[in-house]
Design a protein around this motif. Sequence first.
Motif, PDB file in Angstrom:
ATOM      1  N   GLY A  98       0.699  -1.184   0.001  1.00 47.66           N
ATOM      2  CA  GLY A  98      -0.162  -0.091   0.055  1.00 47.66           C
ATOM      3  C   GLY A  98       0.822   1.295  -0.195  1.00 47.66           C
ATOM      4  N   HIS A  99       1.998   1.090   0.752  1.00 50.54           N
ATOM      5  CA  HIS A  99       2.944   2.241   1.054  1.00 50.54           C
ATOM      6  C   HIS A  99       3.355   2.599  -0.545  1.00 50.54           C
ATOM      7  N   ASN A 100       4.107   1.577  -1.177  1.00 51.75           N
ATOM      8  CA  ASN A 100       4.351   1.932  -2.569  1.00 51.75           C
ATOM      9  C   ASN A 100       3.469   2.254  -3.547  1.00 51.75           C
ATOM     10  N   HIS A 101       2.118   2.117  -3.387  1.00 53.24           N
ATOM     11  CA  HIS A 101       1.286   2.452  -4.336  1.00 53.24           C
ATOM     12  C   HIS A 101       1.033   4.012  -4.132  1.00 53.24           C
ATOM     13  N   ALA A 102       0.979   4.030  -2.665  1.00 51.98           N
ATOM     14  CA  ALA A 102       0.645   5.566  -2.309  1.00 51.98           C
ATOM     15  C   ALA A 102       1.831   6.440  -2.937  1.00 51.98           C
ATOM     16  N   HIS A 103       3.072   6.044  -2.609  1.00 49.33           N
ATOM     17  CA  HIS A 103       4.187   6.548  -3.149  1.00 49.33           C
ATOM     18  C   HIS A 103       4.132   6.865  -4.778  1.00 49.33           C
ATOM     19  N   ALA A 104       4.024   5.661  -5.339  1.00 47.81           N
ATOM     20  CA  ALA A 104       3.804   5.808  -7.028  1.00 47.81           C
ATOM     21  C   ALA A 104       2.662   6.899  -7.394  1.00 47.81           C
ATOM     22  N   ARG A 105       1.771   6.760  -6.672  1.00 48.82           N
ATOM     23  CA  ARG A 105       0.446   7.639  -6.969  1.00 48.82           C
ATOM     24  C   ARG A 105       0.652   9.269  -6.970  1.00 48.82           C
ATOM     25  N   THR A 106       1.545   9.472  -5.816  1.00 47.98           N
ATOM     26  CA  THR A 106       2.173  10.987  -5.580  1.00 47.98           C
ATOM     27  C   THR A 106       2.917  11.527  -6.833  1.00 47.98           C
ATOM     28  N   ASN A 164       5.385  18.829 -26.669  1.00 45.55           N
ATOM     29  CA  ASN A 164       4.892  17.737 -26.445  1.00 45.55           C
ATOM     30  C   ASN A 164       5.758  16.590 -26.069  1.00 45.55           C
ATOM     31  N   ILE A 165       7.212  16.949 -26.661  1.00 44.46           N
ATOM     32  CA  ILE A 165       8.327  16.001 -26.247  1.00 44.46           C
ATOM     33  C   ILE A 165       8.607  15.917 -24.749  1.00 44.46           C
ATOM     34  N   LEU A 166       8.549  17.443 -24.337  1.00 44.60           N
ATOM     35  CA  LEU A 166       8.898  17.646 -22.739  1.00 44.60           C
ATOM     36  C   LEU A 166       7.890  16.938 -21.927  1.00 44.60           C
ATOM     37  N   GLY A 167       6.421  16.869 -22.404  1.00 43.53           N
ATOM     38  CA  GLY A 167       5.572  16.382 -21.910  1.00 43.53           C
ATOM     39  C   GLY A 167       5.806  14.658 -21.744  1.00 43.53           C
ATOM     40  N   LEU A 168       6.072  14.035 -22.753  1.00 40.42           N
ATOM     41  CA  LEU A 168       6.360  12.776 -22.866  1.00 40.42           C
ATOM     42  C   LEU A 168       7.500  12.340 -21.843  1.00 40.42           C
ATOM     43  N   ILE A 169       8.530  13.184 -21.757  1.00 37.23           N
ATOM     44  CA  ILE A 169       9.551  12.823 -20.892  1.00 37.23           C
ATOM     45  C   ILE A 169       9.196  12.761 -19.376  1.00 37.23           C
ATOM     46  N   ILE A 170       8.078  13.893 -18.908  1.00 41.93           N
ATOM     47  CA  ILE A 170       7.858  13.904 -17.717  1.00 41.93           C
ATOM     48  C   ILE A 170       6.869  12.715 -17.320  1.00 41.93           C
ATOM     49  N   LEU A 171       6.277  12.245 -18.282  1.00 45.39           N
ATOM     50  CA  LEU A 171       5.163  11.228 -17.957  1.00 45.39           C
ATOM     51  C   LEU A 171       5.584   9.688 -18.039  1.00 45.39           C
ATOM     52  N   SER A 172       6.692   9.598 -18.831  1.00 44.06           N
ATOM     53  CA  SER A 172       7.401   8.462 -19.152  1.00 44.06           C
ATOM     54  C   SER A 172       7.899   7.476 -17.938  1.00 44.06           C
ATOM     55  N   GLY A 173       7.923   8.183 -16.798  1.00 44.43           N
ATOM     56  CA  GLY A 173       8.250   7.550 -15.599  1.00 44.43           C
ATOM     57  C   GLY A 173       7.184   6.496 -14.903  1.00 44.43           C
ATOM     58  N   GLY A 174       5.806   7.068 -15.293  1.00 45.35           N
ATOM     59  CA  GLY A 174       4.946   6.243 -14.454  1.00 45.35           C
ATOM     60  C   GLY A 174       4.044   5.388 -15.621  1.00 45.35           C
ATOM     61  N   ARG A 193       3.691  14.274 -12.031  1.00 39.83           N
ATOM     62  CA  ARG A 193       3.948  14.378 -13.486  1.00 39.83           C
ATOM     63  C   ARG A 193       2.622  14.982 -14.211  1.00 39.83           C
ATOM     64  N   LEU A 194       1.493  14.389 -13.887  1.00 39.70           N
ATOM     65  CA  LEU A 194       0.298  14.897 -14.771  1.00 39.70           C
ATOM     66  C   LEU A 194      -0.055  16.139 -14.469  1.00 39.70           C
ATOM     67  N   ALA A 195       0.145  16.875 -13.167  1.00 42.66           N
ATOM     68  CA  ALA A 195      -0.100  18.125 -12.936  1.00 42.66           C
ATOM     69  C   ALA A 195       0.827  19.239 -13.848  1.00 42.66           C
ATOM     70  N   ALA A 196       2.121  18.712 -13.969  1.00 40.32           N
ATOM     71  CA  ALA A 196       3.141  19.388 -14.710  1.00 40.32           C
ATOM     72  C   ALA A 196       2.748  19.447 -16.238  1.00 40.32           C
ATOM     73  N   VAL A 197       2.282  18.229 -16.744  1.00 40.26           N
ATOM     74  CA  VAL A 197       1.940  18.354 -18.081  1.00 40.26           C
ATOM     75  C   VAL A 197       0.756  18.889 -18.489  1.00 40.26           C
ATOM     76  N   LEU A 198      -0.263  19.184 -17.537  1.00 36.23           N
ATOM     77  CA  LEU A 198      -1.570  19.581 -17.675  1.00 36.23           C
ATOM     78  C   LEU A 198      -1.097  21.208 -17.698  1.00 36.23           C
ATOM     79  N   VAL A 199      -0.358  21.796 -16.910  1.00 35.12           N
ATOM     80  CA  VAL A 199       0.154  23.293 -17.028  1.00 35.12           C
ATOM     81  C   VAL A 199       0.536  23.389 -18.325  1.00 35.12           C
ATOM     82  N   LEU A 200       1.643  22.628 -18.806  1.00 41.39           N
ATOM     83  CA  LEU A 200       2.354  22.762 -20.010  1.00 41.39           C
ATOM     84  C   LEU A 200       1.491  22.703 -21.317  1.00 41.39           C
ATOM     85  N   SER A 201       0.379  21.692 -21.097  1.00 43.19           N
ATOM     86  CA  SER A 201      -0.546  21.642 -22.257  1.00 43.19           C
ATOM     87  C   SER A 201      -1.625  22.804 -22.502  1.00 43.19           C
TER      88      SER A 201
END
Length: 318
Positions: free
Chosen positions: A26-34, A154-164, A39-47
Motif C-alpha cells: 500500500g505504501h509503494n502504491h501511495a508513493h507511486a500515486r504521488t 509535447n516531447i517535454l510532456g512525454l519525458i515527464i510522464l514516461s516514468g509512470g 507528473r500529470l499536473a506538470a504536463v497539464l500546465v504545459l498543455s
Amino acid sequence: MGHSHAGHAHGHAHVGHSHAHGHAHGHNHAHARTANQRRLAAVLVLSCLFLLAEVVGGYVTHSLALLADAGHMFSDVAALGLSLFAIRIAARPPSERRSYGYHRTEILAALANGATLVAVSVYIVVEAFHRLWNPEPVKGGWMMIIAVAGLASNILGLIILSGGKDENLNVRGAWLHVATDALGSAGVVIGALLVLAFGWNWADPVVSILISILVTYSAWSLLKESTAILMESVPAHLDAGVIRGAIGEVPGVLGVHDLHIWSITSGMDAISTHVVVAEVDQCRVLADVRNVLHTRFAIEHCTIQCEPPGFEEPVLHA
C-alpha cells in the motif's frame, strides 16, 4: 482462516489482505500515486499554455490545421484533467460501501481516454477527406513555427510522464494522448514543409489521416486492457493454469478449485481460491500457499478457503 464463501459462486466481492506484505504494498502504491500526480499536473500546465498558443496562432494565420490540432490539444487537456482527478479519487481510503476503495476510478479514466482518442481520430479523418476535395491555402511559415513549438512542448510532456506509464494504465492513457499530439505536431511540421517547399496543400490532410490510423491503433490496446480489468479477466502477465499448479505443489494440498484471479487496478492483482487440505495443520499450508503466491507471482491480495477432503458446501435455498 477459511472464509464462509456462501455467495462465492456468484462473484468475489471481498478480498483477504495479507497485512505483513499489504502495508508495504500500500505504501509503494501511495508513493507511486504521488509521483504520478506531480507528473500529470506538470504536463497539464504545459498543455494548457500551449493550447492557448495554438488557438491564437490558428486564428492569426487562418490555419485550419493548427485549429484542428488545437482541438486535439483540448481533448488532451481534458484527458489529463480526467487522469489527475481519477488519481485523486483513487487515493481515497476504502469505506464500508466500497471495500476495494476507489482504485477502479483510474481504469474508468483510462477507458474514457481510449474512447476519446478513437472519437478524435474519426473526426480528424472525416475532416481530412473533406479538405482533400476542397484544398485550402495555408500560411506555411507561421504554421511551421507554432507546430515546432508544439512538438517541443509535447516531447517535454512525454519525458515527464514516461516514468509512470508502464505500471499505471491511467498515466499510460495520458501519455498516449500526449504522444498522439506529438505525432500531430510532427505531422503539421511535415505538412508545413511540403506547403512551403512545393505548395502542396493536400499534404496536410494526408498526414493527418496517417496520424489518425496510428492514434486508433494505440488507443485500441488501452481500451482492450481497461476493458479486461473491468471484466475481471485474469491479468495478461499471469497464467491461471501455472498458478493452480503452483498451489497444488504445496505439501498438504490435495486439490484446488474455484480459482479466481483478477486486477483491482494496474499493478494490484488479487486471487481467491478454495484449497482442499489433507492434514489438520491448515495454518502451515495456508502460510505456504500465501508464500508461493507472494514470491512467485507477486500477488498480495489473497482470499484462501481451506477445506477438508470431501467437504461439500451447503446449498443455500433462497
